[in-house]
Design an enzyme around this catalytic site. Sequence first.
Site, PDB file in Angstrom:
ATOM      1  N   CYS A 382      57.583  62.516  54.421  1.00 53.20           N
ATOM      2  CA  CYS A 382      56.919  63.388  53.784  1.00 53.20           C
ATOM      3  C   CYS A 382      57.340  64.706  53.830  1.00 53.20           C
ATOM      4  O   CYS A 382      57.278  65.793  53.441  1.00 53.20           O
ATOM      5  CB  CYS A 382      55.625  62.554  54.758  1.00 53.20           C
ATOM      6  N   HIS A 516      56.141  57.748  52.983  1.00 56.54           N
ATOM      7  CA  HIS A 516      56.043  56.464  54.824  1.00 56.54           C
ATOM      8  C   HIS A 516      57.832  55.173  54.544  1.00 56.54           C
ATOM      9  O   HIS A 516      56.702  54.208  54.589  1.00 56.54           O
ATOM     10  CB  HIS A 516      55.358  56.766  55.337  1.00 56.54           C
ATOM     11  N   GLU A 518      58.710  53.719  56.629  1.00 51.79           N
ATOM     12  CA  GLU A 518      58.651  52.999  58.418  1.00 51.79           C
ATOM     13  C   GLU A 518      57.697  51.741  58.057  1.00 51.79           C
ATOM     14  O   GLU A 518      57.384  51.302  59.026  1.00 51.79           O
ATOM     15  CB  GLU A 518      58.309  54.492  59.085  1.00 51.79           C
TER      16      GLU A 518
END
Length: 544
Positions: A382, A516, A518
């Site tokens: 990001c 993102h 994750e």
Amino acid sequence: MARYIFITGGVVSSLGKGLMAASLGALLQARGFKVRIRKFDPYLNVDPGTMSPYQHGEVYVTDDGAETDLDLGHYERFTGVSARQADNITSGRVYRDIIAKERRGDYLGATVQVIPHVTDAIKEFALSDQDDHDFILCEIGGTVGDIESLPFIEAIRQLRNELEPQQTVSVHVTLVPYLAAAGELKTKPTQHSVRELASLGIKPDVLLCRAEHEIPEGERRKIALFCNVRTESVIQALDAPSIYSVPLQYHSEGLDAEVLRAFGITDAPEPDLTAWDDVTDRYFNPEGEVTIGVVGKYVGLPDAYKSLNEALVHGGIANRTKVNIKWIDAEVFEGDDTELATKLEPLHGILVPGGFGERGSEGKIASVKFARERYVPFFGICLGMQMACVEAARNAGFEAASSTEFGPTEEPVVGIIEEWMSEEGLQTREAGGDLGGTMRLGAYDAKLSANSHVSRVYGGAVEISERHRHRYEVNGAYIDPLEKSGLVFSGMSPDGLLPEIIERPDHPWFIGVQFHPELKSRPFDPHPLFAGFVAAALEQSRLV
């Protein structure tokens, strides 16, 4: 018919109700049941989207674009069930919707009250979108006795009366503290917490007792006696060496069996915990070790990067490698090259995560430059990707390159998103608009360049879907000059307008992503970008 498990907490906050809910959901799932987990948050924010990470930890984003509590990350990671907007509600959202109805006249002049209007709204949320789930676990945020959680406690009291017998079970998480001066565990806080819950009309069926020391059988019988539960229903929850040990630990203590017994289910199959055994074996028996530096803005509170931390651990699990994470405040690098070299040279990989605001941005840019010049594996997420583009632009001669997020700039390499297409149609934003819920949120597709590094990381895929949470975008006008300088835009939005992924072919591992990743990583299904990053860091460790 869905069965409901209501999870409350007492004595103190931060007892791990979210982790407990996720672990219980995983154990029920391992027995063949279909589960869903929900979070009721008592705070008056509509969602955590505008809350400081230091106040609340990370904001977890779902595929459908909801900004939610970080506990939903635990739910997803442990069960693999994707969370959605319907799985998190706050007092703020409840009151906002009720007031909107009152202003429209939907209540036909009736006096709007906590009971029945607020409690009815909470019950409606709890009973919505049941699908064909066997169990719906509902975690009530906060601690019993908090004034803001009372409407939620009252709502589940009503539900327990309205639903069929043995369709609901109450699990109460408490603390059994150890007093070193007295040399003993104290059960009185648990007794008082259960009494408080009972005074609100809810008798818990199962007690999960957090403790630092083993709870003797005599103390368990004492808790059971004073709290009006079976001794077998007093489950001890000792501190675990890893959160991924918790499902196995709770199963060995009998949590899932006792919850099922409370429902009258005694013939459920034993859980298949093979995947959890494999995860813990890989975690506790690594064959390699790497050190990853996370250069961020909110490193003072690790929960601000909770999913990131876990995704790195998952990358280690995928490679059977221990991942040591060094949390580094980006501000320490601003104007201090000595400090930069001292902290970054020992690392096997550098990760610059997402964030908002100018503070620490120059330190992040300096970290990107160090990784590029020293050929250290780099991963930008990001804002981290945006800072990599700013660094590339400055290296290419655009000395004033920056982001309009930090103020007016002559070279706006990164600027505010004014419009983009989503499943709901054209989305538009203004720089001076509201902050809450106005970002590009949720899952969006991206097209990958064939034969690119990132395509290989994704197993040869040419189209992916990842979750976003950002308000600013890399300016498409700078793509050509940046690519001439050696940066490759290997992933773009399907319409070719929004940059999604960058990489450097002349670097061992240099990838930046606007999304993102994750948020979609699981211990038993590590995200390929994190698995690839840790593998590159492991290779780097063998070179130094």
